[in-house]
Scaffold this active site. Structure first.
Site, PDB file in Angstrom:
ATOM      1  N   GLU A 276       0.973  -1.202   0.053  1.00  0.00           N
ATOM      2  CA  GLU A 276       0.094   0.061  -0.048  1.00  0.00           C
ATOM      3  C   GLU A 276       0.794   1.607  -0.053  1.00  0.00           C
ATOM      4  O   GLU A 276       0.469   2.593  -0.825  1.00  0.00           O
ATOM      5  CB  GLU A 276      -0.920   0.265   0.764  1.00  0.00           C
ATOM      6  N   HIS A 297       7.236 -27.178  -0.756  1.00  0.00           N
ATOM      7  CA  HIS A 297       6.970 -28.373  -1.083  1.00  0.00           C
ATOM      8  C   HIS A 297       5.402 -27.790  -1.687  1.00  0.00           C
ATOM      9  O   HIS A 297       4.579 -28.457  -2.642  1.00  0.00           O
ATOM     10  CB  HIS A 297       5.990 -29.494  -0.196  1.00  0.00           C
ATOM     11  N   LYS A 407     -13.257   1.314  -2.228  1.00  0.00           N
ATOM     12  CA  LYS A 407     -14.535   1.800  -1.354  1.00  0.00           C
ATOM     13  C   LYS A 407     -15.030   2.351  -2.171  1.00  0.00           C
ATOM     14  O   LYS A 407     -16.710   2.387  -1.609  1.00  0.00           O
ATOM     15  CB  LYS A 407     -13.546   2.613  -0.064  1.00  0.00           C
TER      16      LYS A 407
HETATM   17  O1  PA5 Z   1      -4.285   1.230   5.367  1.00  0.00           O
HETATM   18  C1  PA5 Z   1      -5.112   1.835   5.157  1.00  0.00           C
HETATM   19  O2  PA5 Z   1      -5.601   2.791   4.685  1.00  0.00           O
HETATM   20  C2  PA5 Z   1      -6.283   0.790   5.352  1.00  0.00           C
HETATM   21  O3  PA5 Z   1      -6.290  -0.662   5.098  1.00  0.00           O
HETATM   22  C3  PA5 Z   1      -7.607   1.073   6.733  1.00  0.00           C
HETATM   23  O4  PA5 Z   1      -7.034   0.843   7.370  1.00  0.00           O
HETATM   24  C4  PA5 Z   1      -8.691   0.129   5.891  1.00  0.00           C
HETATM   25  O5  PA5 Z   1      -9.082  -0.065   4.747  1.00  0.00           O
HETATM   26  C5  PA5 Z   1      -9.839   0.605   6.874  1.00  0.00           C
HETATM   27  O6  PA5 Z   1     -10.263   1.886   7.262  1.00  0.00           O
HETATM   28  P1  PA5 Z   1     -10.910   2.331   8.814  1.00  0.00           P
HETATM   29  O7  PA5 Z   1      -9.542   2.229   9.587  1.00  0.00           O
HETATM   30  O8  PA5 Z   1     -10.754   3.933   7.506  1.00  0.00           O
HETATM   31  O9  PA5 Z   1     -12.168   1.544   8.334  1.00  0.00           O
END
Ligand code: PA5
Length: 414
Positions: A276, A297, A407
């Site tokens: 990310e 394996h 999202k």
């Molecule tokens: O790193 C990120 O932005 C995502 O993985 C969020 O943590 C995840 O989508 C959850 O988002 P939120 O904590 O706003 O509900």
């Protein structure tokens, strides 16, 4: 510093390495300066006050005293940090922490509820934005079940809300008088393991959060002062551009490899951290993870002789396992009478040699053992290495426009 980095089949021109080390040092200074947005995590381990630890431990004590289980509802950065640390360090000293809201699988949710309802339970909902679909819908379902079982007042006492935004969760918490914690604006999900969202579930599991955060603060003070402190961050970028591998081909994938089952979720955490932070603007190294010897394996053939588009990052615990077995004498040689741990070490040595002999670039990262000190250091060390490495690549390590896009399309589809 307990972390040691070794490498094989990686050669970098001396002058070039010097330049890249300088760039990495500069990137780290930028992180420390606070001038870059979303870098609150850098100094966080120094800033958590005793009052904050007390508040978190008090809430955790209450969970442990009235609940056999804590259901943590979260996804991505609001789930992986706590889940990783608990998998690495849980010794059964606290509530059993179950995770929900990291998908829409009703079968998994029903099994989680069944387990929690076999005893008493509390729920901790974690969402920085306060509106993520998986979290809100799952929390709503669990809350409905709790209301049936515990009634309104007791449900409120058993619900812990951790959010960084106004909206449904914070409004509900206010109306019902629930215990709340926050996630700072300037810390993104994948860098948030030492925020309340990571620490409350970890404390509820009976893990020493002060020692964990103390180890991160120690890493900040001690681990990044040497000439070669950022060589991991540098090597991965030069492997990707094709200048560092012995075979001089650009590497598109990094495979994290572990030999301890307790590190499997750490692999998931690393995938989010690097994937990310780095995978944007058409750039980035694909992060993958494997558990040895299980995956030798299945993926072992590819690793040994497949397309050379990857390098391996082996993450090794130096300490011996806490328990061991001896193979009985009636089993054929060479195994008879041998300790299982010795066979495991032989597997590690053998596979590393075979992959190095095949010409694959291999980075080995050693840490001491699975305790609060090593794990706090490891998490902080990787966050710094990741941010520095991604800054070297020239992209923003702290945004996630792709996640935001998915999202928003999902909301429209619904
Ligand atoms: O790193 C990120 O932005 C995502 O993985 C969020 O943590 C995840 O989508 C959850 O988002 P939120 O904590 O706003 O509900």
């Amino acid at each position: 510093m307990s972390i040691k980095v070794e490498s094989a089949n990686i050669t970098i021109d001396e002058e070039y390495l010097k330049e890249e080390r300088e760039r990495a040092k500069h990137a780290y200074q930028e992180l420390l300066s606070g001038d870059i947005d979303m870098t609150g995590w850098v100094t966080l381990p120094d800033e958590i006050t005793d009052e904050k630890f007390d508040a978190l431990n008090k809430a955790a004590d209450k969970i442990r005293s009235d609940s056999d289980y804590l259901i943590v509802v979260g996804i991505g950065g609001s789930f992986l940090g706590a889940c990783t640390v608990i998998d690495m360090l849980d010794k059964g000293r606290g509530a059993k922490v179950l995770f929900a809201g990291h998908g829409f699988d009703p079968v998994e949710l029903s099994e989680t509820l069944k387990e929690a309802e076999s005893g008493d339970y509390s729920v901790c909902v974690i969402s920085k934005s306060g509106g993520t679909a998986e979290i809100i819908s799952t929390f709503g379902i669990i809350r409905e079940r709790m209301l049936e079982r515990y009634g309104r007042e007791e449900t409120a006492k058993r619900t812990y809300v951790i959010t960084g935004a106004d909206g449904f969760l914070s409004d509900l918490a206010k109306e019902e008088g629930m215990v709340t914690f926050g996630i700072p604006d300037n810390i993104g999900g994948r860098y948030s393991v030492f925020t309340d969202g990571g620490l409350l579930p970890i404390a509820a599991a009976g893990i020493d959060i002060k020692a964990l955060v103390g180890a991160a603060a120690k890493a900040k003070a001690e681990d990044f002062n040497a000439e070669d402190s950022f060589d991991y961050a540098v090597m991965r970028q030069l492997l990707a551009e094709g200048t560092a591998a012995a075979d001089k081909t650009p590497k598109a994938a990094e495979i994290y490899e572990f030999c301890d089952r307790k590190l499997v979720m750490f692999g998931e955490w690393l995938k989010q951290l690097f994937g990310e932070s780095e995978g944007k603007e058409g750039k980035g190294i694909v992060p993958m993870s494997l558990l040895f010897s299980r995956d030798l394996h299945s993926m072992g053939q590819f690793l040994q002789q497949g397309s050379p588009i990857f390098y391996e990052t082996m993450i090794r615990q130096d300490a011996d396992f806490d328990v061991d077995f001896t193979v009985p004498d009636d089993v054929p040689q060479p195994f008879a009478g041998m300790k299982m741990s010795k066979i495991e070490r032989g597997m590690e040595t053998g596979v590393t040699k075979a992959h190095i002999d095949a010409g694959t670039p291999v980075i080995t990262i050693h840490f001491n053992k699975l305790d609060e000190e090593s794990v706090g250091e490891l998490l902080y060390w990787f966050k710094v290495q990741c941010a520095v490495s991604v800054l070297l690549l020239g992209v923003d390590p702290f945004n996630q426009p792709g996640v935001v896009a998915y999202k928003s399309e999902m909301r429209k589809a619904l």
